[in-house]
Design a protein around this motif. Structure first.
Motif, PDB file in Angstrom:
ATOM      1  N   VAL A 111      43.954  36.010  34.468  1.00 21.37           N
ATOM      2  CA  VAL A 111      44.910  35.066  35.055  1.00 21.37           C
ATOM      3  C   VAL A 111      46.024  34.849  34.039  1.00 21.37           C
ATOM      4  N   LYS A 112      47.211  35.307  34.376  1.00 23.04           N
ATOM      5  CA  LYS A 112      48.347  35.269  33.449  1.00 23.04           C
ATOM      6  C   LYS A 112      49.315  34.123  33.740  1.00 23.04           C
ATOM      7  N   ILE A 113      49.344  33.664  35.007  1.00 22.46           N
ATOM      8  CA  ILE A 113      50.288  32.627  35.420  1.00 22.46           C
ATOM      9  C   ILE A 113      49.549  31.589  36.245  1.00 22.46           C
ATOM     10  N   LEU A 114      49.795  30.323  35.930  1.00 24.81           N
ATOM     11  CA  LEU A 114      49.223  29.209  36.686  1.00 24.81           C
ATOM     12  C   LEU A 114      50.342  28.423  37.349  1.00 24.81           C
ATOM     13  N   LEU A 115      50.231  28.240  38.664  1.00 17.57           N
ATOM     14  CA  LEU A 115      51.172  27.455  39.452  1.00 17.57           C
ATOM     15  C   LEU A 115      50.402  26.318  40.123  1.00 17.57           C
ATOM     16  N   ILE A 116      51.133  25.319  40.630  1.00 14.92           N
ATOM     17  CA  ILE A 116      50.482  24.231  41.369  1.00 14.92           C
ATOM     18  C   ILE A 116      51.287  23.880  42.615  1.00 14.92           C
ATOM     19  N   SER A 117      50.624  23.210  43.549  1.00 14.10           N
ATOM     20  CA  SER A 117      51.294  22.722  44.751  1.00 14.10           C
ATOM     21  C   SER A 117      52.076  21.451  44.460  1.00 14.10           C
ATOM     22  N   HIS A 118      51.464  20.544  43.700  1.00 15.08           N
ATOM     23  CA  HIS A 118      52.149  19.326  43.273  1.00 15.08           C
ATOM     24  C   HIS A 118      51.305  18.627  42.219  1.00 15.08           C
ATOM     25  N   ALA A 119      51.896  17.612  41.581  1.00 11.79           N
ATOM     26  CA  ALA A 119      51.317  17.028  40.376  1.00 11.79           C
ATOM     27  C   ALA A 119      50.374  15.854  40.637  1.00 11.79           C
TER      28      ALA A 119
ATOM     29  N   PRO B 226      47.967  44.633  39.288  1.00 12.35           N
ATOM     30  CA  PRO B 226      47.429  45.453  38.193  1.00 12.35           C
ATOM     31  C   PRO B 226      47.811  44.922  36.814  1.00 12.35           C
ATOM     32  N   GLN B 227      48.837  44.088  36.749  1.00 13.46           N
ATOM     33  CA  GLN B 227      49.305  43.542  35.472  1.00 13.46           C
ATOM     34  C   GLN B 227      48.672  42.187  35.140  1.00 13.46           C
ATOM     35  N   GLY B 228      47.736  41.738  35.966  1.00 11.26           N
ATOM     36  CA  GLY B 228      47.129  40.419  35.795  1.00 11.26           C
ATOM     37  C   GLY B 228      47.288  39.624  37.070  1.00 11.26           C
ATOM     38  N   HIS B 229      46.889  38.373  37.029  1.00 12.31           N
ATOM     39  CA  HIS B 229      46.821  37.594  38.262  1.00 12.31           C
ATOM     40  C   HIS B 229      47.576  36.267  38.155  1.00 12.31           C
ATOM     41  N   ILE B 230      47.976  35.769  39.327  1.00 11.71           N
ATOM     42  CA  ILE B 230      48.592  34.455  39.467  1.00 11.71           C
ATOM     43  C   ILE B 230      47.578  33.553  40.163  1.00 11.71           C
ATOM     44  N   LEU B 231      47.406  32.348  39.649  1.00 10.05           N
ATOM     45  CA  LEU B 231      46.537  31.365  40.293  1.00 10.05           C
ATOM     46  C   LEU B 231      47.378  30.178  40.737  1.00 10.05           C
ATOM     47  N   ILE B 232      47.232  29.804  42.000  1.00  5.88           N
ATOM     48  CA  ILE B 232      47.891  28.606  42.511  1.00  5.88           C
ATOM     49  C   ILE B 232      46.851  27.508  42.659  1.00  5.88           C
TER      50      ILE B 232
END
Length: 294
Positions: free
Chosen positions: A93-101, A62-68
């Motif tokens: 989308v408030k936070i962006l994460l990744i699996s690797h670079a 409810p506070q926004g979303h995380i994208l991986i």
């Protein structure tokens, strides 16, 4: 798990990275990397918003979303369309994460940050790579074909750090080797009336051209792979996901996804099988390289 389908997917990826290592990357990426795939609910508050070949996961709150994973530069409009098709707002989308670079998982990060204002959070050892646009990668840094737009990291993550948004907690596990900062993500969801452990594997794969011994650009690469398999073998897993759908036989499981049926993504046996298969491949390659140096 359909092992033949998974191995075929791994072979395609291996062939792709062999070309990168050899400096002969074709003009176009594999078609499945940009081929649209229907967005869908995986379990709990996790949704799939990637392409047929490149996984991206939306974790909603409810506070926004995380994208991986932002995937390729050209993936960003596709990810946006998938998010909106599911009824969510891309701007949330408030936070962006990744699996690797590597470029196939983070080349779209700069554009995605620009469009959403999301905070970019990356494992410490991969920060120099994403902030150089791939130019400092130990294996592919000299290959212009693997470079991508550099993106500023807003939070440097360390092994075991928690990423929180609302009541959702995602934990970063350093699983290095594939890159120095490859990250496996874990979280818990409620699915089928039970609390389930989710594991999103970053990548335990040894790409063609990787030197596991006497590697001046990555001295501890073999030890890091050893660490990765200790971590992956120790993680509790009910729902098995990963940076590419081929890791976890995504297409076949999606075809079996029905509201009244048992969720096919609940696959602890498939997770164990995958990790064992990748560990065996690593040890075989390490043995082969060790023998060649004697």
């Amino acid at each position: 798990m359909n092992r033949s389908r998974r191995v075929l997917g791994l072979m395609c990826l291996s062939n792709m990275f062999f070309l990168v290592a050899a400096g002969t990357l074709p003009a176009q990426n594999p078609a499945e990397w940009t081929e649209p795939f229907p967005p869908y609910k995986v379990a709990g508050n996790i949704y799939y918003v990637g392409s047929k070949g490149l996984a991206a996961f939306l974790i909603t709150t409810p506070q926004g979303h995380i994208l991986i994973n932002s995937n390729l530069q050209e993936s960003v409009p596709q990810i946006q369309a998938s998010v909106e098709k599911l009824g969510f707002h891309f701007s949330d989308v408030k936070i962006l994460l990744i699996s690797h670079a590597h470029f196939d998982h983070c080349a779209g990060s700069a554009k995605l940050k620009e469009l959403t204002g999301a905070r970019y959070m990356v494992m410490d050892a991969d920060v120099p790579v994403v902030e150089s646009g791939g130019k400092s990668d130990f294996q592919y840094g000299r290959s212009k074909n693997s470079w991508y737009p550099a993106a500023k990291v807003d939070r440097v993550l360390h092994d075991g750090d928690q990423v929180r948004l609302g009541d959702t907690v995602v934990v970063a596990h350093l699983t290095p080797g594939h890159t120095k900062g490859t990250t496996t993500w874990t979280m818990k969801v409620s699915e089928g009336g039970k609390n389930r452990d989710v594991v999103i594997v970053g990548s335990p794969n040894v790409n063609p051209g990787y030197r596991l011994i006497h590697n001046a650009a990555y001295l501890n690469i073999a030890l890091d792979y050893e660490r990765t398999f200790r971590v992956l073998n120790a993680l509790p897993c009910d729902i098995f996901l990963g940076a590419h759908g081929s890791y976890y036989d995504m297409e076949a499981k999606f075809a079996r996804l029905k509201p009244s049926a048992t969720n096919p993504f609940v696959d602890p046996g498939g997770y164990k099988s995958y990790v064992a298969d990748r560990e065996q491949a690593f040890r075989a390659e390490l043995k082969k390289q060790s023998a060649a140096n004697h």
